[in-house]
Motif scaffolding. Sequence first.
Motif, mmCIF file in Angstrom:
data_model
loop_
_atom_site.group_PDB
_atom_site.id
_atom_site.type_symbol
_atom_site.label_atom_id
_atom_site.label_comp_id
_atom_site.label_asym_id
_atom_site.label_seq_id
_atom_site.Cartn_x
_atom_site.Cartn_y
_atom_site.Cartn_z
ATOM 1 N N CYS A 68 0.795 -1.227 0.000
ATOM 2 C CA CYS A 68 0.000 0.000 0.000
ATOM 3 C C CYS A 68 0.828 1.279 0.000
ATOM 4 N N PHE A 69 2.108 1.189 0.276
ATOM 5 C CA PHE A 69 2.929 2.392 0.421
ATOM 6 C C PHE A 69 4.407 2.094 0.203
ATOM 7 N N ASP A 70 5.176 3.157 -0.019
ATOM 8 C CA ASP A 70 6.635 3.094 -0.016
ATOM 9 C C ASP A 70 7.090 3.661 1.323
ATOM 10 N N ARG A 71 8.157 3.098 1.880
ATOM 11 C CA ARG A 71 8.607 3.454 3.233
ATOM 12 C C ARG A 71 10.047 3.951 3.223
ATOM 13 N N MET A 72 10.311 4.976 4.034
ATOM 14 C CA MET A 72 11.671 5.458 4.284
ATOM 15 C C MET A 72 11.908 5.409 5.791
#
Length: 194
Positions: A68-72
């Motif tokens: 559902c998302f890209d993470r940093m």
Amino acid sequence: MKRRATALATLLLTGAGLGMLTVPAEAAPAAPTRTTAVCPTGWGSTQKTGTSAATASLVNIRTGRHDCFDRMVFHVPGVGSSKIGYRVGYVSRLYQDGSGNHIPVAGGAVLEVRVAAPGYDPDTGKATYAGKVNKPLPGVNLTGYRTFKDTRFAGSFEGDTQIGIGVRARLPFRVLQLPDRLVVDVAHTWGTAR
């Protein structure tokens, strides 16, 4: 005449037999369907801030892809469960703290992240994070990411580290505090399905 009647009867019986072998559409097995992940909503795209309860130095930034998302993830060892200060929000352009120099960031929108952790040791001035101003984040490869398109290190100034994330568009995001880490997730869409 008899041959014609026999042929016709055979044809009718064969057709009736074939008709009995056909499966009605409602009884046929359904084609496999792709499951759709239900993604969180309600994150919003307005600026998010958190106050600092502890100070330590930034040592690493890494990224990850999720359904559902890209993470940093910003790794600040020694903070433990104490809070890491931050300010995360969309900007029209990324300007470096101190100098005011514009740092170009590719993508449809720029998410500026400021973490209350310098990329150096405050006592010695020695670098703890290998980022170079105006360059992509070291060790971060965004190939295959749906939302993240670019990263730029803007430097560390007066105890804060500043970076820019180029994203596909202005999308909802959230900020999480984990032991020794600050996490920024940017959603793939505004909707509830991926």
